[in-house]
Scaffold this motif. Structure first.
Motif, PDB file in Angstrom:
ATOM      1  N   ASN A 264       0.701  -1.363   0.073  1.00  0.00           N
ATOM      2  CA  ASN A 264      -0.108   0.005  -0.088  1.00  0.00           C
ATOM      3  C   ASN A 264       0.676   1.248   0.069  1.00  0.00           C
ATOM      4  N   VAL A 265       2.073   1.207   0.162  1.00  0.00           N
ATOM      5  CA  VAL A 265       3.145   2.041   0.232  1.00  0.00           C
ATOM      6  C   VAL A 265       4.050   2.293  -0.899  1.00  0.00           C
ATOM      7  N   LEU A 266       4.237   3.434  -1.671  1.00  0.00           N
ATOM      8  CA  LEU A 266       5.118   3.589  -2.670  1.00  0.00           C
ATOM      9  C   LEU A 266       6.389   4.116  -1.872  1.00  0.00           C
ATOM     10  N   ASP A 267       7.295   3.061  -1.852  1.00  0.00           N
ATOM     11  CA  ASP A 267       8.725   3.598  -1.387  1.00  0.00           C
ATOM     12  C   ASP A 267       9.871   2.780  -2.036  1.00  0.00           C
ATOM     13  N   ASN A 268      10.810   2.575  -1.408  1.00  0.00           N
ATOM     14  CA  ASN A 268      11.908   1.657  -1.800  1.00  0.00           C
ATOM     15  C   ASN A 268      12.185   0.404  -1.642  1.00  0.00           C
ATOM     16  N   ARG A 269      11.017  -0.107  -1.141  1.00  0.00           N
ATOM     17  CA  ARG A 269      11.034  -1.473  -0.760  1.00  0.00           C
ATOM     18  C   ARG A 269      11.330  -2.457  -1.832  1.00  0.00           C
ATOM     19  N   TYR A 270      10.823  -2.150  -3.197  1.00  0.00           N
ATOM     20  CA  TYR A 270      10.847  -2.845  -4.355  1.00  0.00           C
ATOM     21  C   TYR A 270      12.515  -3.272  -4.634  1.00  0.00           C
ATOM     22  N   TYR A 271      13.119  -2.296  -4.229  1.00  0.00           N
ATOM     23  CA  TYR A 271      14.616  -2.429  -4.626  1.00  0.00           C
ATOM     24  C   TYR A 271      15.102  -3.132  -3.196  1.00  0.00           C
ATOM     25  N   SER A 272      14.955  -2.623  -2.152  1.00  0.00           N
ATOM     26  CA  SER A 272      15.770  -3.248  -0.962  1.00  0.00           C
ATOM     27  C   SER A 272      15.406  -4.849  -0.954  1.00  0.00           C
ATOM     28  N   GLU A 273      13.974  -4.991  -1.262  1.00  0.00           N
ATOM     29  CA  GLU A 273      13.830  -6.447  -0.966  1.00  0.00           C
ATOM     30  C   GLU A 273      14.028  -7.438  -2.125  1.00  0.00           C
ATOM     31  N   LEU A 274      14.648  -6.697  -3.212  1.00  0.00           N
ATOM     32  CA  LEU A 274      15.009  -7.395  -4.395  1.00  0.00           C
ATOM     33  C   LEU A 274      16.532  -7.830  -4.445  1.00  0.00           C
ATOM     34  N   ILE A 275      17.150  -6.812  -3.947  1.00  0.00           N
ATOM     35  CA  ILE A 275      18.476  -6.907  -3.672  1.00  0.00           C
ATOM     36  C   ILE A 275      19.313  -7.222  -2.493  1.00  0.00           C
ATOM     37  N   GLY A 276      18.521  -6.686  -1.359  1.00  0.00           N
ATOM     38  CA  GLY A 276      18.772  -6.781   0.047  1.00  0.00           C
ATOM     39  C   GLY A 276      19.290  -5.348   0.498  1.00  0.00           C
ATOM     40  N   GLY A 277      19.894  -5.398   1.815  1.00  0.00           N
ATOM     41  CA  GLY A 277      20.059  -4.013   2.229  1.00  0.00           C
ATOM     42  C   GLY A 277      18.936  -3.733   3.307  1.00  0.00           C
ATOM     43  N   ASN A 278      18.977  -2.422   3.959  1.00  0.00           N
ATOM     44  CA  ASN A 278      18.132  -1.789   4.815  1.00  0.00           C
ATOM     45  C   ASN A 278      17.720  -0.590   4.105  1.00  0.00           C
ATOM     46  N   ASN A 280      16.340   1.920   5.332  1.00  0.00           N
ATOM     47  CA  ASN A 280      16.666   3.113   6.081  1.00  0.00           C
ATOM     48  C   ASN A 280      18.012   3.673   6.438  1.00  0.00           C
ATOM     49  N   GLN A 281      18.968   2.642   5.608  1.00  0.00           N
ATOM     50  CA  GLN A 281      20.479   2.896   5.757  1.00  0.00           C
ATOM     51  C   GLN A 281      20.718   2.588   4.201  1.00  0.00           C
ATOM     52  N   PRO A 282      20.757   3.619   3.453  1.00  0.00           N
ATOM     53  CA  PRO A 282      21.377   3.153   1.909  1.00  0.00           C
ATOM     54  C   PRO A 282      22.757   2.942   2.143  1.00  0.00           C
ATOM     55  N   THR A 283      23.224   2.312   1.373  1.00  0.00           N
ATOM     56  CA  THR A 283      24.648   1.707   1.171  1.00  0.00           C
ATOM     57  C   THR A 283      25.013   1.372   0.003  1.00  0.00           C
ATOM     58  N   ASP A 284      26.358   1.413  -0.455  1.00  0.00           N
ATOM     59  CA  ASP A 284      26.809   0.927  -1.767  1.00  0.00           C
ATOM     60  C   ASP A 284      27.991  -0.327  -1.553  1.00  0.00           C
ATOM     61  N   ASP A 285      27.826  -0.690  -0.328  1.00  0.00           N
ATOM     62  CA  ASP A 285      28.769  -1.972   0.260  1.00  0.00           C
ATOM     63  C   ASP A 285      28.173  -3.160  -0.430  1.00  0.00           C
ATOM     64  N   LEU A 286      28.868  -3.606  -1.252  1.00  0.00           N
ATOM     65  CA  LEU A 286      28.302  -4.895  -2.381  1.00  0.00           C
ATOM     66  C   LEU A 286      27.911  -5.983  -1.393  1.00  0.00           C
ATOM     67  N   THR A 287      28.771  -6.222  -0.143  1.00  0.00           N
ATOM     68  CA  THR A 287      28.436  -7.341   0.686  1.00  0.00           C
ATOM     69  C   THR A 287      27.067  -7.189   1.391  1.00  0.00           C
ATOM     70  N   VAL A 288      26.610  -6.009   1.566  1.00  0.00           N
ATOM     71  CA  VAL A 288      25.477  -5.912   2.133  1.00  0.00           C
ATOM     72  C   VAL A 288      24.137  -5.963   0.878  1.00  0.00           C
ATOM     73  N   LEU A 289      24.554  -5.466   0.051  1.00  0.00           N
ATOM     74  CA  LEU A 289      23.650  -5.497  -1.128  1.00  0.00           C
ATOM     75  C   LEU A 289      23.201  -7.011  -1.796  1.00  0.00           C
ATOM     76  N   LEU A 290      24.112  -7.754  -1.474  1.00  0.00           N
ATOM     77  CA  LEU A 290      24.222  -9.297  -2.116  1.00  0.00           C
ATOM     78  C   LEU A 290      23.319 -10.046  -0.990  1.00  0.00           C
ATOM     79  N   GLN A 291      23.062  -9.494   0.099  1.00  0.00           N
ATOM     80  CA  GLN A 291      22.206 -10.371   1.160  1.00  0.00           C
ATOM     81  C   GLN A 291      20.886 -10.353   0.779  1.00  0.00           C
ATOM     82  N   ALA A 292      20.507 -10.565  -0.516  1.00  0.00           N
ATOM     83  CA  ALA A 292      19.061 -10.534  -0.925  1.00  0.00           C
ATOM     84  C   ALA A 292      18.401 -11.902  -0.460  1.00  0.00           C
ATOM     85  N   PRO A 293      17.137 -11.898  -0.400  1.00  0.00           N
ATOM     86  CA  PRO A 293      16.429 -13.262   0.004  1.00  0.00           C
ATOM     87  C   PRO A 293      16.539 -14.209  -0.966  1.00  0.00           C
ATOM     88  N   ASN A 294      16.403 -15.415  -0.448  1.00  0.00           N
ATOM     89  CA  ASN A 294      16.593 -16.596  -1.440  1.00  0.00           C
ATOM     90  C   ASN A 294      15.542 -16.529  -2.543  1.00  0.00           C
TER      91      ASN A 294
END
Length: 319
Positions: A264-278, A280-294
């Motif tokens: 119901n909310v238009l935010d950036n969860r489409y991206y964070s839940e697609l590739i991982g990360g938080n 509320n804490q944007p990051t360019d750290d690849l090790t964090v971004l690669l922690q995507a869901p299975n």
């Protein structure tokens, strides 16, 4: 603010009202100037002065001006000093009616209005979609929901059905953003879009929409050729999938919970839940971004005319 005419004669400086966007370094300047009626290449520039009196002047920027001389042989000798502009489109009223409609039933129509606006504008916004095209299945509901708004706000010849549909997409997208109380803040400046002849917009030309099986390169190419979007802008518009859900009878995908855990909310969860990360804490750290869901790929078998779909399901919740 200063103008320079085609003969390079400089006009006097005109003061401007400056508005700052919060704590950012972006500003809007409102300037009252008389539009020149001499055709040719005009130039303009700005000068800013700080509180200490130090000033900086920009370079010249070009404006190509066509003649504005009237061709009316009999101008009104007694013009109305206070003309009535009420005959123009009441955009604010139309936006309010759309907002009230979009917010009904806990906002379930907002993603449908966004989808309608996109599908209508592929090939050019014309207030019509071919409902026989399987890619447009499910759009009858938002078309019918907006019918009363279209009827109420297009009779004066200012707004068109295509305008109302485009407006509904923008109003709904903004209203779905987090902590949005105002409902809408942007200015609907451009109106008068051409509308096709199909009754209530239920028909019209068959347009080809981007396939769900497009690889990244072809998806980027589609949005560039269709809308002139850059790669970054294309990635941004994909975020519209943060709201809404997916049904097999409309799209062939089975996602009753939508693309995110809060559809119901238009935010950036489409991206964070697609590739991982938080989010509320944007990051360019690849090790964090690669922690995507299975992710697991499944085949959704559909009935004609909906094609079968390969669908990726994530293991961390959502649809």
């Amino acid at each position: 603010f200063q103008l320079r005419d085609p003969s390079e004669a400089e006009e006097g400086w005109v003061p401007a009202n400056i508005n700052r966007h919060g704590s950012s370094r972006n500003f809007n300047a409102n300037v009252d100037v008389i539009i020149p009626n001499t055709a040719g290449q005009w130039d303009w520039r700005i000068r800013a002065t700080d509180s200490d009196g130090a000033s900086r002047t920009s370079g010249w920027f070009q404006i190509n001006v066509e003649s504005t001389t009237t061709t009316d042989p009999d101008p009104d000798p007694n013009p109305d000093p206070d003309p009535d502009d009420s005959t123009g489109p009441n955009i604010q009223a139309a936006m309010t009616d759309i907002l009230n409609t979009a917010r009904a039933n806990n906002g379930r129509l907002r993603p449908k209005f966004v989808r309608l606006g996109f599908h209508d504008c592929v090939g050019g916004c014309d207030g019509c979609v071919d409902l026989a095209n399987p890619d447009n299945f499910g759009l009858l509901e938002p078309i019918d929901a907006l019918a009363s708004v279209v009827a109420a706000h297009t009779s004066d010849g200012g707004l068109t059905r295509a305008d109302i549909w485009a407006m509904a997409a923008m109003v709904s997208a903004e209203d779905a953003q987090p902590n949005n109380i105002a409902g809408f803040t942007y200015i609907f400046e451009w109106y008068g879009r051409s509308t096709c002849d199909a009754a209530e917009g239920k028909g019209g030309p068959d347009r080809t929409l981007p396939s769900s099986d497009l690889p990244t390169s072809k998806l980027l190419k589609f949005f560039f050729l269709e809308f002139g979007l850059t790669e970054r802008e294309t990635v941004a518009i994909m975020g519209a999938h943060s709201i809404g859900s997916l049904s097999r009878e409309n799209s062939g995908f089975d996602g009753p919970n939508g693309w995110t855990n809060n559809n119901n909310v238009l935010d950036n969860r489409y991206y964070s839940e697609l590739i991982g990360g938080n989010r509320n804490q944007p990051t360019d750290d690849l090790t964090v971004l690669l922690q995507a869901p299975n992710w697991n790929q499944v085949l959704i078998t559909n009935a004609d005319p909906i094609s079968d779909r390969f669908q990726w399901n994530r293991g961390g919740g959502g649809g």
